[in-house]
Design a protein around this motif. Structure first.
Motif, PDB file in Angstrom:
ATOM      1  N   SER A 187       0.828  -1.214   0.000  1.00 21.19           N
ATOM      2  CA  SER A 187       0.000   0.000   0.000  1.00 21.19           C
ATOM      3  C   SER A 187       0.859   1.260   0.000  1.00 21.19           C
ATOM      4  CB  SER A 187      -0.953  -0.004   1.188  1.00 21.19           C
ATOM      5  OG  SER A 187      -0.243   0.013   2.391  1.00 21.19           O
ATOM      6  N   ARG A 235      -3.839  -5.340  -3.855  1.00 18.05           N
ATOM      7  CA  ARG A 235      -4.236  -3.948  -4.083  1.00 18.05           C
ATOM      8  C   ARG A 235      -5.745  -3.835  -4.222  1.00 18.05           C
ATOM      9  NH1 ARG A 235      -0.645  -0.539  -8.361  1.00 18.05           N
ATOM     10  NH2 ARG A 235       1.066  -0.019  -6.975  1.00 18.05           N
ATOM     11  N   ALA A 248       2.159   1.727  -3.498  1.00 17.06           N
ATOM     12  CA  ALA A 248       1.086   2.176  -4.389  1.00 17.06           C
ATOM     13  C   ALA A 248       0.822   3.661  -4.202  1.00 17.06           C
ATOM     14  CB  ALA A 248      -0.183   1.378  -4.128  1.00 17.06           C
ATOM     15  N   THR A 258       6.674  -3.172  -7.805  1.00 18.30           N
ATOM     16  CA  THR A 258       6.368  -3.623  -6.438  1.00 18.30           C
ATOM     17  C   THR A 258       6.646  -5.104  -6.277  1.00 18.30           C
ATOM     18  OG1 THR A 258       4.644  -1.930  -6.293  1.00 18.30           O
ATOM     19  CG2 THR A 258       4.580  -3.687  -4.672  1.00 18.30           C
TER      20      THR A 258
END
Length: 146
Positions: A59, A86, A62, A71
């Motif tokens: 997170s 996600r 992101a 990632t």
């Protein structure tokens, strides 16, 4: 035989009991602390994506604008896993937003009901005062003033 003390990863409580085995045949533990946000846990996960730290890192990456493949490469997990976690996080975020909106809506409705009840009580008092005035002028002695 050496006993290893086990602490809850969330609340660091030592009030822990065994809670069966996982599908990978790993020992599962349960935290008996009622204030703990996490009820069960495993000491050594087989897959990295089950770790709360990895979910938190996904997170954060992101939010910072990292892509899915970037990632996955940094955290050494599958890009499919990153996408799944996600979207799960986004769904959870939407659920929290909906709960917040429902809570706000309920608060507004309760405030409106209280306001309407106050207005209703004022209206009843006003009607009572009108009724009293009407009764005052309904006596035969008062009719001479009309």
């Amino acid at each position: 035989m050496l006993l290893e003390p086990i602490d809850c990863p969330s609340c660091n409580s030592t009030n822990i009991v065994k809670h069966g085995k996982s599908t990978e045949r790993k020992q599962r533990y349960k935290c008996r602390n009622l204030d703990c946000s996490r009820s069960t846990f495993i000491l050594r996960y087989s897959y990295l994506d089950h770790l709360p730290e990895v979910k938190q890192r996904i997170s954060e990456m992101a939010i910072n604008g990292s892509g899915i493949r970037d990632t996955a490469r940094v955290l050494k997990i599958s890009s499919t896993t990153v996408i799944e976690l996600r979207t799960r996080g986004i769904r959870r975020c939407w659920r929290l937003r909906l709960r917040w909106r429902r809570l706000r809506l309920n608060q507004l409705l309760n405030a409106l009901i209280e306001l309407l009840q106050l207005d209703f009580e004022k209206l009843q008092l006003f009607e009572m005062s009108l009724d009293q005035k009407a009764m005052m002028f309904s006596y035969p002695a008062c009719k001479s003033f009309i």
